[in-house]
Design an enzyme around this catalytic site. Sequence first.
Site, PDB file in Angstrom:
ATOM      1  CG  ASN A 153      -0.665  -0.600   2.662  1.00  0.00           C
ATOM      2  OD1 ASN A 153      -0.012  -1.001   2.347  1.00  0.00           O
ATOM      3  ND2 ASN A 153      -0.478   0.417   3.428  1.00  0.00           N
ATOM      4  CG  HIS A 203     -12.847   1.109   0.884  1.00  0.00           C
ATOM      5  ND1 HIS A 203     -11.886   2.485   1.217  1.00  0.00           N
ATOM      6  CD2 HIS A 203     -12.735   0.279   1.750  1.00  0.00           C
ATOM      7  CE1 HIS A 203     -11.283   1.983   1.996  1.00  0.00           C
ATOM      8  NE2 HIS A 203     -11.216   0.295   2.278  1.00  0.00           N
ATOM      9  CB  CYS A 328      -4.028   1.896   9.273  1.00  0.00           C
ATOM     10  SG  CYS A 328      -4.498   1.571   7.588  1.00  0.00           S
TER      11      CYS A 328
HETATM   12  N1  7TS Z   1      -4.860  -4.203   2.974  1.00  0.00           N
HETATM   13  C1  7TS Z   1      -3.810  -3.671   2.594  1.00  0.00           C
HETATM   14  C2  7TS Z   1      -2.616  -3.889   2.234  1.00  0.00           C
HETATM   15  C3  7TS Z   1      -4.562  -2.052   3.144  1.00  0.00           C
HETATM   16  O1  7TS Z   1      -3.401  -1.245   2.153  1.00  0.00           O
HETATM   17  C4  7TS Z   1      -5.198  -2.008   3.404  1.00  0.00           C
HETATM   18  C5  7TS Z   1      -6.282  -0.531   3.827  1.00  0.00           C
HETATM   19  C6  7TS Z   1      -5.775  -3.031   4.496  1.00  0.00           C
HETATM   20  C7  7TS Z   1      -5.891  -3.954   3.651  1.00  0.00           C
HETATM   21  C8  7TS Z   1      -7.398  -2.537   5.003  1.00  0.00           C
HETATM   22  O2  7TS Z   1      -8.499  -2.579   4.867  1.00  0.00           O
HETATM   23  P1  7TS Z   1     -10.066  -1.727   5.278  1.00  0.00           P
HETATM   24  O3  7TS Z   1     -11.214  -1.799   4.221  1.00  0.00           O
HETATM   25  O4  7TS Z   1      -9.992  -2.806   6.417  1.00  0.00           O
HETATM   26  O5  7TS Z   1      -9.389  -0.946   6.423  1.00  0.00           O
HETATM   27  N2  7TS Z   1      -5.055   0.305   3.827  1.00  0.00           N
HETATM   28  C9  7TS Z   1      -4.336   1.577   3.921  1.00  0.00           C
HETATM   29  C10 7TS Z   1      -3.540   2.601   3.656  1.00  0.00           C
HETATM   30  O6  7TS Z   1      -2.873   2.348   3.105  1.00  0.00           O
HETATM   31  N3  7TS Z   1      -4.143   3.982   4.163  1.00  0.00           N
HETATM   32  O7  7TS Z   1      -5.092   3.763   4.402  1.00  0.00           O
HETATM   33  C11 7TS Z   1      -5.541   2.499   4.366  1.00  0.00           C
END
Ligand code: 7TS
Length: 398
Positions: A153, A203, A328
């Site tokens: 990410n 999302h 996060c």
């Molecule tokens: N896995 C990865 C690789 C992610 O980038 C994220 C969210 C999640 C899991 C979790 O996703 P959620 O929909 O359960 O929240 N990553 C990020 C980011 O890079 N900046 O804000 C959220």
Amino acid sequence: MEVYLDNNATTMVDPEVYKAMEPFFCEKYGNPNSLHRFGAGTHPKMVEALNYLYEGINAADEDDIIITANASESNNWVLKGIWTDLILNGNKNHIITTEVEHPSITAVCKFLETQGVSVTYLAVNDEGTIDASSVEKAIREDTALVTVMWANNETGKLFPIEQIGRICRANEVLFHSDATQAIGKVIVDVQAAFIDFMSFSAHKFHGPKGVGGLYIKANVELTPLLHGGEQMGGRRAGTVDVASMVGMGLAMKQATNTMAITYENTHVRNLRDKLENAILELPETIVIGGKENRTPNTTLISIRGVEGESMLWDLNQKGIGASTGSACASEDLEANPVMSAFGSDSELAHTGVRFSLSRFNTNDQIDFAIETVVNAVKRLRAISSSYAYTPKHHESQL
Ligand code: 7TS
């Protein structure tokens, strides 16, 4: 002008996705498990949505895709399910992952360690990825699961998922990939990559928030995280949110077809490269992990002498949204853990700025972003005590 360049944190819902979801709030609101017409009427749309999900990741008919709340839930479910099935109730006790996973993997691994599970965190190389051979070397007799993200990410770096999948299959170890940042950006094919479990969140690809999925290969067991009603074939209890499911299905269809992936690799990639190259013309700037083998929409740039947070402040003043890394983790001002994993010193690890684009960004927006970033770098370097003392012809160690 407002410019949103934080699409790895979340994306705008595609207006067509929003339109497709609308009828399921005030018109077709029945529980899909009810036998009367109010519920039953929703079934065709649910089937259609599921089909789009299957097509989007090339799942086989007999495989399962379970609708969850988000990738965090899917990631938690896989790790805790495997713990229950193969560790507490089996003879395995080892999980392999990487140092740069999202906290919804890493924090669960840390928790499992407190419960006596052995976890190997594979280090990333200079390119911010791992060699598949490091997985092979780490596999033990008691390895229950390998979990490696498809794309990071922070950097967008792609992992050798197909090779890792082949290694896991040959060694009869289950393989999970967190594909949250890969869907819609690169081709994700669960069969070609020998995937047993795969997580995603709507999302991140212009679907709604609060809905995601877990792909589970046919005949692979996984104890539910949520016990209760018989929804999702008993694998995940809770009344199905039809609107979200329909929205995620359509978003998947729009993000994963050949035209969409081609667009991502031309239009979005060109805009990202234009922004990145303009910033790289400034001295002492570097793309973390390098330019190769990345998702087309992401760049993590380190700008010596510029605190990431200060840069975000300047950008925000001008209507531009970017990030210093994962939202996060952004509530604390600790060094970016991914950059630390690269071996960045703590000064450098505070200088990362992540720009993540989407198909909704325009050329004009990127021109404006370039002008704003360049001005911000000049301003912030002029007032930076550490940068001010850098000798003029200092050779960067970046
Ligand atoms: N896995 C990865 C690789 C992610 O980038 C994220 C969210 C999640 C899991 C979790 O996703 P959620 O929909 O359960 O929240 N990553 C990020 C980011 O890079 N900046 O804000 C959220």
